[in-house]
Design a protein around this motif. Sequence first.
Motif, short mmCIF file in Angstrom:
data_model
loop_
_atom_site.label_atom_id
_atom_site.label_comp_id
_atom_site.label_asym_id
_atom_site.label_seq_id
_atom_site.Cartn_x
_atom_site.Cartn_y
_atom_site.Cartn_z
N ILE A 1 24.71 -19.00 3.05
CA ILE A 1 24.16 -20.15 3.07
C ILE A 1 24.01 -20.92 4.35
O ILE A 1 23.02 -21.74 4.47
CB ILE A 1 25.09 -21.16 2.11
N THR A 2 24.70 -20.66 5.18
CA THR A 2 24.61 -21.13 6.56
C THR A 2 23.45 -20.74 7.02
O THR A 2 22.40 -21.40 7.88
CB THR A 2 25.57 -20.79 7.41
N ASN A 3 23.04 -19.38 6.93
CA ASN A 3 21.75 -18.96 7.55
C ASN A 3 20.85 -19.41 6.86
O ASN A 3 19.57 -19.67 7.56
CB ASN A 3 21.71 -17.48 7.32
N LEU A 4 20.58 -19.62 5.54
CA LEU A 4 19.63 -20.23 4.93
C LEU A 4 19.45 -21.65 5.28
O LEU A 4 18.24 -22.01 5.73
CB LEU A 4 19.87 -20.36 3.38
N LYS A 5 20.31 -22.50 5.62
CA LYS A 5 20.30 -23.81 6.08
C LYS A 5 19.79 -23.67 7.59
O LYS A 5 18.73 -24.51 7.77
CB LYS A 5 21.54 -24.37 6.04
N ASP A 6 19.97 -22.73 8.22
CA ASP A 6 19.69 -22.67 9.62
C ASP A 6 18.07 -22.06 9.90
O ASP A 6 17.40 -22.68 10.56
CB ASP A 6 20.48 -21.78 10.58
N MET A 7 17.58 -21.54 8.70
CA MET A 7 16.08 -21.15 8.74
C MET A 7 15.30 -22.46 8.85
O MET A 7 14.28 -22.46 9.20
CB MET A 7 15.91 -20.47 7.32
N PHE A 8 15.80 -23.55 8.15
CA PHE A 8 15.26 -24.71 7.76
C PHE A 8 15.41 -25.86 8.96
O PHE A 8 14.96 -26.84 8.90
CB PHE A 8 14.99 -25.33 6.53
N ASP A 9 15.95 -25.25 10.05
CA ASP A 9 16.31 -26.22 11.44
C ASP A 9 15.14 -26.19 12.02
O ASP A 9 14.84 -25.15 12.66
CB ASP A 9 17.59 -25.70 11.98
N LEU A 10 14.21 -27.22 12.13
CA LEU A 10 13.03 -27.31 12.79
C LEU A 10 13.13 -27.13 14.21
O LEU A 10 12.44 -26.87 14.95
CB LEU A 10 12.44 -28.61 12.33
N ALA A 11 14.35 -27.54 14.70
CA ALA A 11 14.55 -27.47 16.18
C ALA A 11 15.07 -26.10 16.76
O ALA A 11 14.80 -26.00 17.96
CB ALA A 11 15.75 -28.68 16.72
N ASN A 12 15.70 -25.50 15.95
CA ASN A 12 16.26 -24.24 16.51
C ASN A 12 15.90 -22.81 15.85
O ASN A 12 15.74 -21.82 16.51
CB ASN A 12 17.88 -24.26 16.39
N GLY A 13 15.55 -22.82 14.61
CA GLY A 13 15.02 -21.54 14.00
C GLY A 13 16.42 -20.75 13.78
O GLY A 13 17.32 -21.22 13.93
N CYS A 14 16.14 -19.31 13.45
CA CYS A 14 17.30 -18.62 13.29
C CYS A 14 17.02 -17.22 13.41
O CYS A 14 15.76 -16.85 13.02
CB CYS A 14 18.40 -19.02 12.05
N ILE A 15 18.02 -16.46 13.16
CA ILE A 15 17.84 -14.86 12.93
C ILE A 15 18.88 -14.78 11.62
O ILE A 15 19.82 -15.07 11.53
CB ILE A 15 18.18 -14.04 14.23
N VAL A 16 18.18 -13.89 10.79
CA VAL A 16 18.77 -13.32 9.63
C VAL A 16 18.83 -11.99 9.81
O VAL A 16 17.78 -11.36 9.90
CB VAL A 16 18.28 -13.87 8.25
N ALA A 17 20.08 -11.36 9.54
CA ALA A 17 20.38 -9.87 9.73
C ALA A 17 20.26 -9.31 8.45
O ALA A 17 20.42 -9.97 7.42
CB ALA A 17 21.65 -9.49 10.59
N GLU A 18 20.35 -7.94 8.48
CA GLU A 18 20.40 -7.16 7.23
C GLU A 18 21.33 -7.57 6.20
O GLU A 18 22.42 -7.98 6.50
CB GLU A 18 20.51 -5.71 7.50
N GLY A 19 20.97 -7.50 4.92
CA GLY A 19 21.68 -7.78 3.79
C GLY A 19 21.19 -8.46 2.78
O GLY A 19 19.81 -8.52 2.61
#
Length: 191
Positions: A162-180
């Motif tokens: 859920i944190t990764n999903l939220k971070d995906m839509f962080d316009l200032a930072n973006g994110c990396i989602v690993a395998e899973g």
Amino acid sequence: ESRAASAPDKEIHIQWYIPSLAKPSNDTETKVLLLYAYNINPVKISDITSTSMFSGHLWIPLARIISLREKLCDLKEQVEILLQGSKSFKTSVPTSFLQQNETWKISPSNKPRRSLAKVHLDGKTEKMAKRCLSEVRALLSVVPALSSPLTEIPFDVTLQSITNLKDMFDLANGCIVAEGSLFNWIISMLY
């Protein structure tokens, strides 16, 4: 070659671009550009001919991103509340030991794995999650037919997912989602 960047695991990298002048033609709604790149097998940057690397972009309305981000923040908060209420998560380090030795740090291997444990959702939180995930799917799907509401959650719900999903839509930072399972769900929408 040993110094070349590599991705030993499957990963998707998400970045946002908010153009000041560049806008999709004939559009009055403010949109942002989602840039993504992912690999489905381990890769090294020196192997630029790899058929395991993909990239792309999507124009997404800014107002929808902001609204979704707020909903995902609420969902994350609800998942944290559920985790706090769960008695199955206790730290492996006695509190008295931590108080006696203030300089002792918990190493990553000793940290409780709360963020990776599957969360059992109550009815309210499950409905909230399905609404959020339906909206994510509507935004990311290249096939418009996939925008119908979800009837089940397509990945393991953990605090980390859920944190990764939220971070995906962080316009200032973006994110990396690993395998899973979250990675697999996101990739399934971008094909």
